[in-house]
Design a protein around this motif. Structure first.
Motif, PDB file in Angstrom:
ATOM      1  N   ILE A   1     -25.694   4.195  -5.228  1.00 18.67           N
ATOM      2  CA  ILE A   1     -25.374   3.907  -3.826  1.00 18.67           C
ATOM      3  C   ILE A   1     -26.470   4.517  -2.958  1.00 18.67           C
ATOM      4  CG2 ILE A   1     -23.661   4.246  -1.979  1.00 18.67           C
ATOM      5  CD1 ILE A   1     -21.528   4.555  -4.217  1.00 18.67           C
ATOM      6  N   THR A   2     -27.150   3.685  -2.185  1.00 19.88           N
ATOM      7  CA  THR A   2     -28.233   4.186  -1.331  1.00 19.88           C
ATOM      8  C   THR A   2     -27.648   4.938  -0.129  1.00 19.88           C
ATOM      9  OG1 THR A   2     -28.285   2.227   0.060  1.00 19.88           O
ATOM     10  CG2 THR A   2     -29.661   2.171  -1.924  1.00 19.88           C
ATOM     11  N   ASP A   3     -28.501   5.640   0.614  1.00 19.40           N
ATOM     12  CA  ASP A   3     -28.041   6.397   1.791  1.00 19.40           C
ATOM     13  C   ASP A   3     -27.329   5.487   2.792  1.00 19.40           C
ATOM     14  OD1 ASP A   3     -29.135   8.612   0.647  1.00 19.40           O
ATOM     15  OD2 ASP A   3     -30.877   8.713   1.971  1.00 19.40           O
ATOM     16  N   ALA A   4     -27.913   4.323   3.044  1.00 19.42           N
ATOM     17  CA  ALA A   4     -27.324   3.393   4.014  1.00 19.42           C
ATOM     18  C   ALA A   4     -25.977   2.884   3.496  1.00 19.42           C
ATOM     19  CB  ALA A   4     -28.273   2.226   4.256  1.00 19.42           C
ATOM     20  N   GLU A   5     -25.937   2.542   2.206  1.00 26.25           N
ATOM     21  CA  GLU A   5     -24.687   2.061   1.616  1.00 26.25           C
ATOM     22  C   GLU A   5     -23.604   3.141   1.653  1.00 26.25           C
ATOM     23  OE1 GLU A   5     -26.957  -1.001  -1.463  1.00 26.25           O
ATOM     24  OE2 GLU A   5     -26.132   0.880  -2.214  1.00 26.25           O
ATOM     25  N   TRP A   6     -24.039   4.387   1.493  1.00 21.17           N
ATOM     26  CA  TRP A   6     -23.089   5.502   1.490  1.00 21.17           C
ATOM     27  C   TRP A   6     -22.354   5.590   2.835  1.00 21.17           C
ATOM     28  CZ3 TRP A   6     -22.405   8.467  -2.976  1.00 21.17           C
ATOM     29  CH2 TRP A   6     -21.453   9.487  -2.871  1.00 21.17           C
TER      30      TRP A   6
ATOM     31  N   TRP B   1     -27.179   0.532  14.068  1.00 17.71           N
ATOM     32  CA  TRP B   1     -27.422  -0.660  13.269  1.00 17.71           C
ATOM     33  C   TRP B   1     -26.890  -1.894  14.000  1.00 17.71           C
ATOM     34  CZ3 TRP B   1     -25.140   1.609   8.109  1.00 17.71           C
ATOM     35  CH2 TRP B   1     -26.115   2.392   7.480  1.00 17.71           C
ATOM     36  N   THR B   2     -27.489  -3.030  13.712  1.00 15.39           N
ATOM     37  CA  THR B   2     -26.963  -4.276  14.267  1.00 15.39           C
ATOM     38  C   THR B   2     -25.858  -4.791  13.347  1.00 15.39           C
ATOM     39  OG1 THR B   2     -28.475  -5.661  13.007  1.00 15.39           O
ATOM     40  CG2 THR B   2     -29.245  -4.902  15.167  1.00 15.39           C
ATOM     41  N   GLN B   3     -25.110  -5.750  13.891  1.00 14.50           N
ATOM     42  CA  GLN B   3     -24.045  -6.377  13.131  1.00 14.50           C
ATOM     43  C   GLN B   3     -24.582  -6.986  11.832  1.00 14.50           C
ATOM     44  OE1 GLN B   3     -21.568  -8.268  16.017  1.00 14.50           O
ATOM     45  NE2 GLN B   3     -20.978  -9.845  14.549  1.00 14.50           N
ATOM     46  N   SER B   4     -25.761  -7.602  11.921  1.00 19.27           N
ATOM     47  CA  SER B   4     -26.264  -8.303  10.734  1.00 19.27           C
ATOM     48  C   SER B   4     -26.732  -7.312   9.670  1.00 19.27           C
ATOM     49  CB  SER B   4     -27.340  -9.317  11.107  1.00 19.27           C
ATOM     50  OG  SER B   4     -28.575  -8.693  11.254  1.00 19.27           O
ATOM     51  N   THR B   5     -27.243  -6.140  10.105  1.00 19.56           N
ATOM     52  CA  THR B   5     -27.620  -5.102   9.131  1.00 19.56           C
ATOM     53  C   THR B   5     -26.385  -4.677   8.346  1.00 19.56           C
ATOM     54  OG1 THR B   5     -29.327  -4.275  10.633  1.00 19.56           O
ATOM     55  CG2 THR B   5     -28.616  -2.783   8.883  1.00 19.56           C
ATOM     56  N   ILE B   6     -25.298  -4.438   9.054  1.00 15.10           N
ATOM     57  CA  ILE B   6     -24.071  -3.972   8.412  1.00 15.10           C
ATOM     58  C   ILE B   6     -23.523  -5.046   7.464  1.00 15.10           C
ATOM     59  CG2 ILE B   6     -21.659  -3.292   8.850  1.00 15.10           C
ATOM     60  CD1 ILE B   6     -22.807  -1.869  11.430  1.00 15.10           C
ATOM     61  N   LYS B   7     -23.602  -6.299   7.889  1.00 13.39           N
ATOM     62  CA  LYS B   7     -23.123  -7.384   7.015  1.00 13.39           C
ATOM     63  C   LYS B   7     -23.987  -7.510   5.760  1.00 13.39           C
ATOM     64  CE  LYS B   7     -20.281 -10.071  10.066  1.00 13.39           C
ATOM     65  NZ  LYS B   7     -20.128 -11.243  10.944  1.00 13.39           N
TER      66      LYS B   7
ATOM     67  N   GLY C   1     -22.683  -7.053   1.938  1.00 14.47           N
ATOM     68  CA  GLY C   1     -22.969  -8.076   0.933  1.00 14.47           C
ATOM     69  C   GLY C   1     -23.605  -7.479  -0.309  1.00 14.47           C
ATOM     70  N   ARG C   2     -24.521  -6.523  -0.083  1.00 11.16           N
ATOM     71  CA  ARG C   2     -25.201  -5.882  -1.203  1.00 11.16           C
ATOM     72  C   ARG C   2     -24.211  -5.078  -2.051  1.00 11.16           C
ATOM     73  NH1 ARG C   2     -30.062  -3.555   1.571  1.00 11.16           N
ATOM     74  NH2 ARG C   2     -28.833  -1.649   1.554  1.00 11.16           N
ATOM     75  N   LEU C   3     -23.276  -4.397  -1.375  1.00  5.40           N
ATOM     76  CA  LEU C   3     -22.278  -3.595  -2.091  1.00  5.40           C
ATOM     77  C   LEU C   3     -21.344  -4.487  -2.917  1.00  5.40           C
ATOM     78  CD1 LEU C   3     -21.563  -0.954   0.692  1.00  5.40           C
ATOM     79  CD2 LEU C   3     -22.324  -0.422  -1.637  1.00  5.40           C
ATOM     80  N   VAL C   4     -21.049  -5.671  -2.408  1.00  2.05           N
ATOM     81  CA  VAL C   4     -20.222  -6.631  -3.157  1.00  2.05           C
ATOM     82  C   VAL C   4     -21.004  -7.113  -4.384  1.00  2.05           C
ATOM     83  CG1 VAL C   4     -19.127  -8.918  -3.104  1.00  2.05           C
ATOM     84  CG2 VAL C   4     -18.854  -7.361  -1.154  1.00  2.05           C
ATOM     85  N   GLU C   5     -22.289  -7.411  -4.167  1.00  2.00           N
ATOM     86  CA  GLU C   5     -23.155  -7.880  -5.251  1.00  2.00           C
ATOM     87  C   GLU C   5     -23.239  -6.852  -6.385  1.00  2.00           C
ATOM     88  OE1 GLU C   5     -27.468  -9.071  -4.615  1.00  2.00           O
ATOM     89  OE2 GLU C   5     -26.373 -10.286  -3.122  1.00  2.00           O
TER      90      GLU C   5
ATOM     91  N   GLY D   1     -21.002  -4.845  -7.144  1.00  2.00           N
ATOM     92  CA  GLY D   1     -19.682  -4.616  -7.724  1.00  2.00           C
ATOM     93  C   GLY D   1     -19.017  -3.347  -7.233  1.00  2.00           C
ATOM     94  N   ILE D   2     -19.635  -2.695  -6.235  1.00  2.36           N
ATOM     95  CA  ILE D   2     -19.073  -1.449  -5.707  1.00  2.36           C
ATOM     96  C   ILE D   2     -17.934  -1.766  -4.722  1.00  2.36           C
ATOM     97  CG2 ILE D   2     -19.608   0.596  -4.295  1.00  2.36           C
ATOM     98  CD1 ILE D   2     -22.454   0.465  -5.635  1.00  2.36           C
ATOM     99  N   LEU D   3     -18.050  -2.908  -4.036  1.00  4.64           N
ATOM    100  CA  LEU D   3     -16.987  -3.369  -3.136  1.00  4.64           C
ATOM    101  C   LEU D   3     -16.391  -4.673  -3.666  1.00  4.64           C
ATOM    102  CD1 LEU D   3     -18.198  -2.991   0.570  1.00  4.64           C
ATOM    103  CD2 LEU D   3     -16.552  -1.589  -0.660  1.00  4.64           C
ATOM    104  N   ASN D   4     -15.116  -4.847  -3.373  1.00  4.68           N
ATOM    105  CA  ASN D   4     -14.415  -6.090  -3.617  1.00  4.68           C
ATOM    106  C   ASN D   4     -14.221  -6.787  -2.289  1.00  4.68           C
ATOM    107  OD1 ASN D   4     -13.665  -6.811  -6.170  1.00  4.68           O
ATOM    108  ND2 ASN D   4     -11.994  -5.308  -6.230  1.00  4.68           N
ATOM    109  N   THR D   5     -14.195  -8.105  -2.301  1.00  5.64           N
ATOM    110  CA  THR D   5     -13.901  -8.791  -1.062  1.00  5.64           C
ATOM    111  C   THR D   5     -12.830  -9.847  -1.281  1.00  5.64           C
ATOM    112  OG1 THR D   5     -14.849 -10.089   0.714  1.00  5.64           O
ATOM    113  CG2 THR D   5     -15.922 -10.289  -1.405  1.00  5.64           C
ATOM    114  N   ASP D   6     -11.884  -9.906  -0.370  1.00  5.35           N
ATOM    115  CA  ASP D   6     -10.808 -10.896  -0.402  1.00  5.35           C
ATOM    116  C   ASP D   6     -10.729 -11.568   0.955  1.00  5.35           C
ATOM    117  OD1 ASP D   6      -9.444 -10.653  -2.994  1.00  5.35           O
ATOM    118  OD2 ASP D   6      -9.124  -8.573  -2.339  1.00  5.35           O
ATOM    119  N   GLN D   7     -10.574 -12.882   0.907  1.00  3.61           N
ATOM    120  CA  GLN D   7     -10.469 -13.595   2.169  1.00  3.61           C
ATOM    121  C   GLN D   7      -8.998 -13.666   2.579  1.00  3.61           C
ATOM    122  OE1 GLN D   7     -12.600 -17.266   2.262  1.00  3.61           O
ATOM    123  NE2 GLN D   7     -12.456 -17.429   4.500  1.00  3.61           N
TER     124      GLN D   7
END
Ligand SMILES: [Zn+2]
Length: 149
Positions: free
Chosen positions: A10-15, A42-48, A52-56, A58-64
């Motif tokens: 987990i990178t500093d930003a991801e942390w 950070w901008t909204q798009s940076t956070i998104k 996305g990277r955390l989901v990729e 496998g550190i985060l799960n996403t459900d719609q």
């Protein structure tokens, strides 16, 4: 929490993002943005992108849920912190670990409960203590080998 985690690093930003997820259990990107927009500038798009990277990884799960995406953690905070500290101790000679732990204790504010727990741990550790900790480093990466010559 048995999902496959592809890359636990987990990178500093991801942390920063993970702290929001851990603190809130289930979050939307809106929640993460509201917490971090000011702190990190950070901008909204940076956070998104980070989400996305955390989901990729496998550190985060996403459900719609309707039109919203809900993010949950695949790794517990305690586990991630443990991996992180392991990482630090893997960078130093085994012989230096005790000193570094001592420095960490000295540099931080602790509660009476914390100290009670540490005293209990140390008391138990005494039964398994060794005369001298073995060095595990390749020759040339610590000073230990120098003293044997
Ligand atoms: Zn060594």
């Amino acid at each position: 929490m048995d999902a496959i985690v592809n890359n636990t690093h987990i990178t500093d930003a991801e942390w920063e993002v993970m702290r929001v997820v851990w603190a809130n259990d289930r979050v939307t990107s809106k929640k993460v943005i509201s917490v971090l927009k000011e702190k990190m500038d950070w901008t909204q798009s940076t956070i998104k992108t980070i989400l996305g990277r955390l989901v990729e990884k496998g550190i985060l799960n996403t459900d719609q849920e309707g039109r919203k995406f809900i993010y949950t953690a695949n790794i517990e905070e305690k586990e991630a912190v443990r991996d992180y500290t392991e990482d630090i101790f893997n960078r130093i000679c085994n012989k230096k670990v005790g000193n570094v732990i001592g420095d960490i204790i000295e540099d931080h504010v602790l509660s009476f409960d914390d100290i009670d727990r540490l005293e209990k741990i140390l008391e138990k550790k005494k039964s398994f203590a060794v005369e001298e900790v073995d060095c595990n480093c390749p020759e040339g990466q610590c000073e230990c080998h120098l003293h044997h010559h």
